[in-house]
Design a protein around this motif. Structure first.
Motif, mmCIF file in Angstrom:
data_model
loop_
_atom_site.group_PDB
_atom_site.id
_atom_site.type_symbol
_atom_site.label_atom_id
_atom_site.label_comp_id
_atom_site.label_asym_id
_atom_site.label_seq_id
_atom_site.Cartn_x
_atom_site.Cartn_y
_atom_site.Cartn_z
ATOM 1 N N GLN A 1 0.916 -1.277 -0.007
ATOM 2 C CA GLN A 1 0.048 0.048 0.129
ATOM 3 C C GLN A 1 0.809 1.152 -0.087
ATOM 4 O O GLN A 1 0.471 2.455 -0.305
ATOM 5 N N TRP A 2 2.018 1.151 0.206
ATOM 6 C CA TRP A 2 3.107 2.275 0.442
ATOM 7 C C TRP A 2 3.804 2.304 -1.015
ATOM 8 O O TRP A 2 4.590 3.086 -1.097
ATOM 9 N N GLY A 3 3.468 1.473 -1.872
ATOM 10 C CA GLY A 3 4.187 1.492 -3.440
ATOM 11 C C GLY A 3 3.401 2.370 -4.032
ATOM 12 O O GLY A 3 2.240 2.726 -3.812
ATOM 13 N N TYR A 4 4.187 3.035 -5.234
ATOM 14 C CA TYR A 4 3.439 4.087 -5.911
ATOM 15 C C TYR A 4 2.547 3.231 -6.889
ATOM 16 O O TYR A 4 1.792 4.084 -7.461
ATOM 17 N N THR B 1 10.952 2.262 -1.719
ATOM 18 C CA THR B 1 11.601 2.927 -0.372
ATOM 19 C C THR B 1 11.841 1.884 0.579
ATOM 20 O O THR B 1 11.408 0.879 0.501
ATOM 21 N N PRO B 2 12.402 2.424 1.568
ATOM 22 C CA PRO B 2 12.542 1.388 2.693
ATOM 23 C C PRO B 2 11.368 0.825 3.414
ATOM 24 O O PRO B 2 11.236 -0.446 3.789
ATOM 25 N N LYS B 3 10.319 1.654 3.354
ATOM 26 C CA LYS B 3 8.897 1.224 3.974
ATOM 27 C C LYS B 3 8.176 0.584 2.987
ATOM 28 O O LYS B 3 7.752 -0.633 3.384
ATOM 29 N N THR B 4 8.369 0.189 1.831
ATOM 30 C CA THR B 4 8.034 -0.403 0.950
ATOM 31 C C THR B 4 8.334 -1.921 0.953
ATOM 32 O O THR B 4 7.960 -2.878 0.897
ATOM 33 N N ILE B 5 10.035 -1.685 0.951
ATOM 34 C CA ILE B 5 10.798 -3.105 1.063
ATOM 35 C C ILE B 5 10.369 -3.898 2.317
ATOM 36 O O ILE B 5 9.985 -5.043 2.178
ATOM 37 N N GLU B 6 9.971 -3.162 3.535
ATOM 38 C CA GLU B 6 9.523 -3.990 4.659
ATOM 39 C C GLU B 6 8.156 -4.635 4.511
ATOM 40 O O GLU B 6 7.761 -5.532 4.866
ATOM 41 N N ASP B 7 7.273 -3.552 3.671
ATOM 42 C CA ASP B 7 5.817 -4.167 3.470
ATOM 43 C C ASP B 7 5.788 -5.195 2.488
ATOM 44 O O ASP B 7 5.078 -6.100 2.675
ATOM 45 N N ILE B 8 6.535 -5.479 1.549
ATOM 46 C CA ILE B 8 6.521 -6.579 0.580
ATOM 47 C C ILE B 8 6.996 -7.749 1.284
ATOM 48 O O ILE B 8 6.153 -8.729 0.886
ATOM 49 N N GLN B 9 7.839 -7.719 2.053
ATOM 50 C CA GLN B 9 8.274 -8.973 2.696
ATOM 51 C C GLN B 9 6.954 -9.663 3.578
ATOM 52 O O GLN B 9 6.959 -10.717 3.802
ATOM 53 N N VAL B 10 6.594 -8.572 4.316
ATOM 54 C CA VAL B 10 5.363 -9.054 5.263
ATOM 55 C C VAL B 10 4.147 -9.423 4.658
ATOM 56 O O VAL B 10 3.442 -10.468 4.808
ATOM 57 N N ARG B 11 3.716 -8.878 3.430
ATOM 58 C CA ARG B 11 2.675 -9.206 2.614
ATOM 59 C C ARG B 11 2.769 -10.329 1.960
ATOM 60 O O ARG B 11 1.773 -11.109 1.389
ATOM 61 N N LEU B 12 4.165 -10.859 1.440
ATOM 62 C CA LEU B 12 4.468 -12.115 0.734
ATOM 63 C C LEU B 12 4.824 -13.179 1.739
ATOM 64 O O LEU B 12 4.978 -14.090 1.437
ATOM 65 N N THR C 1 -11.756 -0.146 -7.418
ATOM 66 C CA THR C 1 -11.155 -1.414 -7.485
ATOM 67 C C THR C 1 -10.476 -1.857 -6.283
ATOM 68 O O THR C 1 -10.418 -2.896 -5.802
ATOM 69 N N GLN C 2 -9.785 -0.671 -5.788
ATOM 70 C CA GLN C 2 -8.958 -0.868 -4.377
ATOM 71 C C GLN C 2 -9.794 -1.192 -3.276
ATOM 72 O O GLN C 2 -9.482 -1.848 -2.330
ATOM 73 N N ALA C 3 -11.127 -0.706 -3.133
ATOM 74 C CA ALA C 3 -12.070 -0.977 -2.209
ATOM 75 C C ALA C 3 -12.602 -2.267 -2.448
ATOM 76 O O ALA C 3 -13.475 -2.766 -1.579
ATOM 77 N N GLY C 4 -12.399 -3.050 -3.536
ATOM 78 C CA GLY C 4 -13.021 -4.424 -3.715
ATOM 79 C C GLY C 4 -14.266 -4.775 -4.274
ATOM 80 O O GLY C 4 -14.795 -5.474 -4.222
ATOM 81 N N TYR C 5 -14.680 -3.610 -4.880
ATOM 82 C CA TYR C 5 -16.022 -3.648 -5.319
ATOM 83 C C TYR C 5 -16.237 -4.325 -6.949
ATOM 84 O O TYR C 5 -17.282 -4.816 -7.288
#
Length: 569
Positions: A149-152, A181-192, A410-414
């Protein structure tokens, strides 16, 4: 077979590029791995080589599942692998059911090593069941920043990858991205669902690439001037399709070269895009004036200059697009044109365009449902071709904000909204077989209907994708049957696609994660881009690299700021 043997045997290279071998060793050890490599760094080798090594040692794990949002890239890589004698297949939105089934059967029973799929396919329960049967030994996730969600370029469909991991226990993941970015790097590993954090990265430093910001209120003339001073292939990025066509026409009027430039955007057919892209790659067209639809997966090494007519929406997208210059290692230029007053005003407006009021988003939801004639409690699972110009004209909606509203929904899932792509032809027979004799059919019409009923099961109940050959050779015949109401016929076309992922609802809800948080993040990304353009005190490359967490770099010495500083000393 060692990785180096596979590299030489299948790809003809004697040595790896920097970081490739480290990534491959990590993957072969069974570790989840996040690899950060600049655009053009050779990402595909990082999953292709280990897959071939694994397949040689263990045929029961011979297949790599490659998840990527880029259909054009899928097709290119499949063709390239087939040309090297490596069996590969792709499954993506718009393929007929029969073609998808054949591709998956080939991967199950045949000597296939790569299955490419779009993230949207993972939302299909039937597709996930088939995946569990396949001999998958590695999952490769391209453009991995899309899961954060922090990715562009966040895409909700990427969140389904975690579900796939549970179907394939013990199968490692290789996540690949060029910008994070560092924040995105962290998020990718968690979500995968990484078992253990593991990041391998190559510096984003590009020794040969010179970053320049030019302040000007005459951008067309500045582009022409730059192109006259810098020889070789060029890309000029613009914000919209109309500008792409206008600027290309203007550049051609200034030059005797034919053609100096051509335009490229998502509103073109696949055939048109391929022809324009090929002419540019072969040097028959020198300059391609394009929206951000151009460039993903394009590996042309001798691009000498990338010019941005407009501010990109983020440092990430700017770095990726600018990085398409100079992949051959020779001197190249990334030039951003900046009109401080106009561009700052446009940046502010873009925030409102991308995040229109919630009340407007809800209005777009209901007006779109009405336009598609989807009633309350219905629509789930149905896919529609959506012509945006018609929707906005009939429902009296502003175009830019409507696009943004559909992406937010779309992001809200409708539903899943996909911008301009080429939809495949579809047909449904509306008349029961036993009643067709009551129609005064010509011999050709009767033969066409008989052919459709024999080759497409379920064609009496649902729209079925038909083979391109069946459409192109019989278009007028299908039209004549549709005009009589005997069939419903949707020809192949370039348009938007909208798939309902739940039934139509009375009220919609946009959570803070979908709206407020992402609006704030977008504003911050836009502001970072403005600050990059307007500052003239710090090395351009240092500013870019610090954004991605690299803070130890020395000034590059050749950006416009460094050059100005050296003249003052």
């Amino acid at each position: 077979m060692s990785p180096r043997e596979a590299l030489h045997r299948f790809f003809g290279y004697d040595d790896f590029r920097p970081l490739q071998e480290e990534i491959i060793v990590s993957v072969l050890s069974g570790r989840d791995t996040l690899a950060l490599m600049p655009t053009g760094g050779g990402k595909s080798i990082c999953f292709q080589v280990p897959t071939l090594v694994i397949a040689d040692e263990n045929p029961d794990k011979r297949l790599c599942l490659v998840i990527t949002p880029l259909i054009a890239l899928m097709k290119d890589q499949v063709e390239n692998l087939l040309a090297r004698g490596i069996q590969a297949a792709a499954v993506y939105t718009g393929m007929s059911y029969d073609k998808q089934r054949v591709a998956l059967d080939n991967c199950l029973y045949g000597p296939y090593h790569f299955l490419y799929c779009s993230p949207e396919r993972l939302e299909s329960e039937e597709f996930r069941k088939r995946l569990a049967e396949l001999p998958i030994g590695l999952i490769a996730v391209d453009e991995a920043h899309c899961i954060s969600q922090w990715g562009y370029d966040f895409r909700p469909s990427y969140l389904k990858i975690a579900d796939v991991r549970s179907l394939l226990p013990g199968v490692p993941v290789l996540a690949l991205t060029a910008t994070a970015t560092p924040k995105t790097i962290e998020d990718i590993q968690v979500r995968l669902g990484f078992a253990k954090k593991n990041v391998l990265r190559k510096s984003f430093h590009r020794e040969n690439l010179q970053y320049i910001v030019r302040r000007t209120d005459k951008k067309y003339e500045q582009i022409a001037h730059i192109l006259s001073r810098v020889a070789g292939s060029a890309i000029v990025y613009v914000r919209n399709r109309k500008r792409a066509e206008e600027l290309s026409t203007w550049l051609n009027a200034q030059s005797s070269a034919t053609p100096l430039s051509d335009f490229y955007h998502a509103g073109l057919t696949t055939k048109e895009r391929n022809e324009k892209q090929q002419a540019w790659k072969e040097g028959r067209t020198r300059v391609i004036v394009a929206t951000n639809a151009f460039g993903m997966g394009i590996d042309k090494p001798d691009v000498r200059v990338v010019i941005h007519h407009d501010l990109p929406s983020s440092i990430e997208s700017y770095y990726q697009e600018a990085g398409r210059a100079g992949r051959d290692g020779l001197t190249a230029f990334a030039v951003l044109l900046f009109n401080e007053k106009e561009d700052k005003a446009k940046a502010h407006k873009r925030i409102g365009d991308n995040y229109p009021p919630k009340e407007f988003v809800e209005k777009v939801y209901h007006k779109t449902c009405d336009f598609l004639q989807v009633g309350a409690g219905s629509g789930w699972g149905h896919t529609f071709t959506l012509h945006m110009d018609q929707l906005c004209q009939v429902m009296r909606l502003p175009v830019l904000q409507t696009y943004s509203a559909l992406h937010l929904l779309t992001q809200a899932g409708y539903f899943h909204f996909e911008e301009e792509h080429e939809t495949q032809p579809r047909v449904r027979i509306n008349v029961p077989r036993h009643q067709l004799g009551e129609y005064n059919l010509s011999r050709e019409q009767a033969e066409m209907l008989d052919h459709l009923m024999r080759h497409y099961t379920g064609i009496h109940t649902d729209l079925q994708y038909i083979r391109e050959a069946d459409q192109s050779e019989n278009h007028q015949l299908l039209v004549s049957l549709a005009q009589r109401g005997i069939i419903t016929y949707i020809p192949r076309a370039v348009g938007c696609s909208l798939t309902f992922t739940r039934e139509r609802e009375t009220d919609i809800y946009l959570s803070p994660a979908v709206y407020e948080d992402r609006q704030k993040m977008f504003a911050e990304q836009m502001q970072a881009m403005v600050e990059y353009a307007e500052q003239n005190q710090f090395c351009r490359e240092q500013v870019l690299l610090s954004y991605f967490g690299e803070t130890e770099m020395l000034p590059c010495g050749h950006c416009d700021v460094c050059r100005a500083m050296s003249h003052l000393q």
